[in-house]
Design a protein around this motif. Structure first.
Motif, short mmCIF file in Angstrom:
data_model
loop_
_atom_site.label_atom_id
_atom_site.label_comp_id
_atom_site.label_asym_id
_atom_site.label_seq_id
_atom_site.Cartn_x
_atom_site.Cartn_y
_atom_site.Cartn_z
N LYS A 1 73.72 76.03 -61.33
CA LYS A 1 74.58 75.69 -62.45
C LYS A 1 76.04 76.09 -62.23
O LYS A 1 76.93 75.50 -62.84
CB LYS A 1 74.06 76.34 -63.74
CG LYS A 1 72.77 75.73 -64.28
CD LYS A 1 72.40 76.34 -65.61
CE LYS A 1 71.24 75.56 -66.25
NZ LYS A 1 70.04 75.61 -65.43
N THR B 1 68.67 79.02 -66.93
CA THR B 1 69.97 79.13 -67.55
C THR B 1 70.51 80.53 -67.34
O THR B 1 69.98 81.50 -67.82
CB THR B 1 69.87 78.83 -69.05
OG1 THR B 1 69.33 77.52 -69.21
CG2 THR B 1 71.24 78.90 -69.71
N GLY C 1 72.42 71.40 -65.52
CA GLY C 1 72.70 71.38 -66.95
C GLY C 1 73.22 70.05 -67.45
O GLY C 1 73.74 69.97 -68.56
N THR C 2 73.08 68.99 -66.63
CA THR C 2 73.53 67.65 -67.02
C THR C 2 72.39 66.67 -66.78
O THR C 2 72.26 66.13 -65.69
CB THR C 2 74.77 67.22 -66.23
OG1 THR C 2 74.47 67.31 -64.83
CG2 THR C 2 75.96 68.12 -66.52
#
Length: 220
Positions: free
Chosen positions: A133, A126, A77-78
């Protein structure tokens, strides 16, 4: 444990990053991005005992009093950075190694990160169950699992040692042991001079009948 002759973070070679073969070792096995992130989060007084490198360069770094998990890149997520989480050994409630059909993950449990009923470690997406994550998980390839066992055993031992309470300073020997421990923490940089002085005063005041110290400059 890395000694003072170990190359610094900037000097650590990136051969492991190119070869992708070593998953347990020192700072040299980490990717460049992860090494830069580790540099931002540790002090010059901390020792790196070992590093574990998982899938997509997700990594665990074991230090004196804590461990760091660094998760770089899109799947964490980065896109351009890294997700970095610190766990102090005294707060860790468990270290688990889970395996699936072709993959697995290392999970660090603490009051802030309790175990989930299930996790996805295939086809990242996600989700609050996605080990790519989750800040407390390091995904890995199942075929490499055996290479992590020794380091994880050392990590569990270190966590257990950090959870042992200081002996009650009711007698001379336990008091000396407690004073030597906080002196060691001061030398390693884990305690500032003010914190060391405060803890030393508390230990001496709580000792029954008092005690006279001499001969060791570190305890003065």
């Amino acid at each position: 444990m890395l000694n003072p002759t170990t190359p610094t973070l900037h000097e650590a070679p990136a051969t492991a990053e190119r070869s992708g073969k070593q998953v347990v070792g020192g700072l040299e096995i980490l990717s460049r991005r992860v090494r830069r992130e580790v540099e931002r989060h540790i002090s010059a007084h901390e020792n790196v005992f070992f590093c574990l490198r998982g899938s997509l360069n997700h990594s665990l770094v074991a230090l004196d009093e804590r461990l760091i998990i660094v998760k770089p890149g899109f799947h964490a997520g980065t896109m351009w950075g890294a997700l970095t989480t610190t766990f102090y050994y005294q707060d860790v409630t468990g270290i688990q190694l889970h395996t699936f059909l072709m993959s697995g993950w290392i999970e660090v449990s603490s009051p802030s990160f309790q175990g989930r009923e299930r996790k996805r470690n295939r086809h990242p997406r996600t989700s609050d169950r996605d080990v790519y994550k989750l800040p407390n998980c390091v995904p890995l390839a199942k075929r490499r699992v055996n290479e992590y066992y020794g380091a994880l055993a050392q990590l569990r031992e270190r966590i257990e040692l950090n959870k042992r309470p200081l002996p009650a300073p009711g007698r001379g020997s336990p008091l000396i042991a407690s004073l030597e421990r906080i002196a060691s923490l001061r030398r390693s940089g884990a305690l500032s001079e003010d914190e060391y002085a405060r803890l030393k005063g508390v230990l001496l005041e709580s000792a029954d009948g008092g005690i006279t110290l001499s001969g060791d400059p570190d305890l003065d």
